[in-house]
Design an enzyme around this catalytic site. Sequence first.
Site, PDB file in Angstrom:
ATOM      1  N   SER A 176       0.807  -1.218   0.000  1.00 19.08           N
ATOM      2  CA  SER A 176       0.000   0.000   0.000  1.00 19.08           C
ATOM      3  C   SER A 176       0.844   1.274   0.000  1.00 19.08           C
ATOM      4  O   SER A 176       0.297   2.369   0.095  1.00 19.08           O
ATOM      5  CB  SER A 176      -0.915   0.004   1.221  1.00 19.08           C
ATOM      6  OG  SER A 176      -0.145  -0.013   2.398  1.00 19.08           O
ATOM      7  N   THR A 198      -1.634   2.853   4.311  1.00 15.50           N
ATOM      8  CA  THR A 198      -0.824   4.066   4.232  1.00 15.50           C
ATOM      9  C   THR A 198       0.200   3.958   5.340  1.00 15.50           C
ATOM     10  O   THR A 198      -0.067   3.303   6.346  1.00 15.50           O
ATOM     11  CB  THR A 198      -1.715   5.303   4.511  1.00 15.50           C
ATOM     12  OG1 THR A 198      -2.681   5.415   3.472  1.00 15.50           O
ATOM     13  CG2 THR A 198      -0.931   6.596   4.584  1.00 15.50           C
ATOM     14  N   THR A 250       1.460   6.815   0.517  1.00 16.63           N
ATOM     15  CA  THR A 250       0.536   5.725   0.161  1.00 16.63           C
ATOM     16  C   THR A 250       0.436   5.551  -1.346  1.00 16.63           C
ATOM     17  O   THR A 250       0.718   6.489  -2.109  1.00 16.63           O
ATOM     18  CB  THR A 250      -0.879   6.037   0.715  1.00 16.63           C
ATOM     19  OG1 THR A 250      -1.732   4.932   0.490  1.00 16.63           O
ATOM     20  CG2 THR A 250      -1.490   7.256   0.065  1.00 16.63           C
ATOM     21  N   ARG A 291      -7.446   9.828  -8.952  1.00 17.59           N
ATOM     22  CA  ARG A 291      -8.141   9.961  -7.665  1.00 17.59           C
ATOM     23  C   ARG A 291      -7.129  10.297  -6.567  1.00 17.59           C
ATOM     24  O   ARG A 291      -6.092   9.675  -6.436  1.00 17.59           O
ATOM     25  CB  ARG A 291      -8.854   8.650  -7.346  1.00 17.59           C
ATOM     26  CG  ARG A 291      -9.489   8.578  -5.947  1.00 17.59           C
ATOM     27  CD  ARG A 291      -8.601   7.851  -4.979  1.00 17.59           C
ATOM     28  NE  ARG A 291      -9.203   7.710  -3.655  1.00 17.59           N
ATOM     29  CZ  ARG A 291      -8.515   7.412  -2.562  1.00 17.59           C
ATOM     30  NH1 ARG A 291      -7.204   7.237  -2.624  1.00 17.59           N
ATOM     31  NH2 ARG A 291      -9.119   7.302  -1.412  1.00 17.59           N
ATOM     32  N   GLY A 337      -6.606  10.642  -2.466  1.00 18.92           N
ATOM     33  CA  GLY A 337      -7.196  10.330  -1.171  1.00 18.92           C
ATOM     34  C   GLY A 337      -6.890  11.448  -0.195  1.00 18.92           C
ATOM     35  O   GLY A 337      -6.598  12.593  -0.579  1.00 18.92           O
ATOM     36  N   ASP A 338      -6.916  11.108   1.071  1.00 16.27           N
ATOM     37  CA  ASP A 338      -6.672  12.100   2.120  1.00 16.27           C
ATOM     38  C   ASP A 338      -5.183  12.395   2.327  1.00 16.27           C
ATOM     39  O   ASP A 338      -4.816  13.465   2.807  1.00 16.27           O
ATOM     40  CB  ASP A 338      -7.264  11.622   3.452  1.00 16.27           C
ATOM     41  CG  ASP A 338      -6.762  10.238   3.857  1.00 16.27           C
ATOM     42  OD1 ASP A 338      -6.457   9.410   2.969  1.00 16.27           O
ATOM     43  OD2 ASP A 338      -6.665   9.974   5.072  1.00 16.27           O
ATOM     44  N   THR A 344      -5.211   6.857   8.132  1.00 15.70           N
ATOM     45  CA  THR A 344      -5.243   5.852   7.074  1.00 15.70           C
ATOM     46  C   THR A 344      -6.669   5.317   7.045  1.00 15.70           C
ATOM     47  O   THR A 344      -7.354   5.301   8.057  1.00 15.70           O
ATOM     48  CB  THR A 344      -4.269   4.673   7.319  1.00 15.70           C
ATOM     49  OG1 THR A 344      -4.898   3.733   8.173  1.00 15.70           O
ATOM     50  CG2 THR A 344      -2.975   5.099   7.925  1.00 15.70           C
ATOM     51  N   GLY A 345      -7.066   4.854   5.868  1.00 18.73           N
ATOM     52  CA  GLY A 345      -8.426   4.362   5.737  1.00 18.73           C
ATOM     53  C   GLY A 345      -9.026   4.924   4.475  1.00 18.73           C
ATOM     54  O   GLY A 345      -8.301   5.405   3.596  1.00 18.73           O
ATOM     55  N   GLY A 373      -9.942   7.337   2.311  1.00 17.71           N
ATOM     56  CA  GLY A 373      -9.549   8.741   2.324  1.00 17.71           C
ATOM     57  C   GLY A 373     -10.676   9.723   2.089  1.00 17.71           C
ATOM     58  O   GLY A 373     -10.668  10.833   2.629  1.00 17.71           O
TER      59      GLY A 373
END
Length: 313
Positions: free
Chosen positions: A50, A175, A193, A203, A205-206, A226-227, A229
């Site tokens: 990841s 991440t 990540t 795309r 993410g956070d 993490t998760g 995002g």
Amino acid sequence: MAKVKPFMIGTKNAGKFLYAGTEMLRNGGSAIDAVEASTKLVEANPKDDSVGYGGVPNLLGKVELDASIMDGGTLRTGSVGAVKGYIHVISIARMVMEKTPHVMLVGSGAELFAKAMGFKKQNLLTKEAKASYQSFLKRYAGQPKEGEKPWYVKYDVDFGLREWYDKLTEKQHGTVNIIAIDKNGDICSGVSTSGTAFKFPGRLGDSPIIGAGNYCDNRFGAAACTGRGELAIRLSLARTIVSYMENGMTIREACARGMKDINELHEKGDMNCLAMDNKGNTMSASTARESIHWYMDTDSKEPEERKGIWIKE
Ligand code: ASP
């Protein structure tokens, strides 16, 4: 503020990689150097699917990386998103912070910048990640025949993008978050990540969004996520957790409240956070599982596993 012994914390996948950064802190190095050094080792670990080399690719089979770094003393920060072909995105993010008037560079612009800064291009797709992509295609899309356009081009986003993203993001993502405090009391947080597996190209993410996946301020502390995002972006989660500390919550309360905010969105996908306050307390929390994080200070012989909290609803 009382003086805190220099230390680092990291997510589960950071474990043994904290040695390198802690050694730098032991020798009087800065939190930024320590965070960068340990994060680079995770990025170079082909077994981590990841982050960096070995990261799971996007919908088109290309590994696309996101990263950010923040200096809690100055609130300077740098981030890069959707970068292909460069392994050490944490270092490119640091260069954005230190060498440009910008905060964020993405895609071809970030790659151009990396090239200009002397980073070397390399393949990021391991055999394992390629196999994982092939089995994803089989499971969800079928193999295109010779000369035929693949399904995702033919059907574009109408082809159940939301549904399979829901399915995929339950398992395939991750991440690395690392936060350090140095001998001057300066805090730095870094995040790197490959994002959610088989994500739509481009795309973000956070992780590269300052305030969502990463935030750091010496006066209060730092948080990283993490998760899934998209959920952290909607809540500006990292900044929100730091704000909760700023407004008087303990680190445990702030992390718990951040996870509760996620649960209250009632969306699919899990969320996890890692945090440090300005007194040297650490915490991690998850909406989905028993949470742990790694801690290592300048007197530690090895990383210590610390328990976090699971906020179920
Ligand atoms: N937060 C990352 C993203 O959404 C993925 C993860 O941490 O699992 O890109």
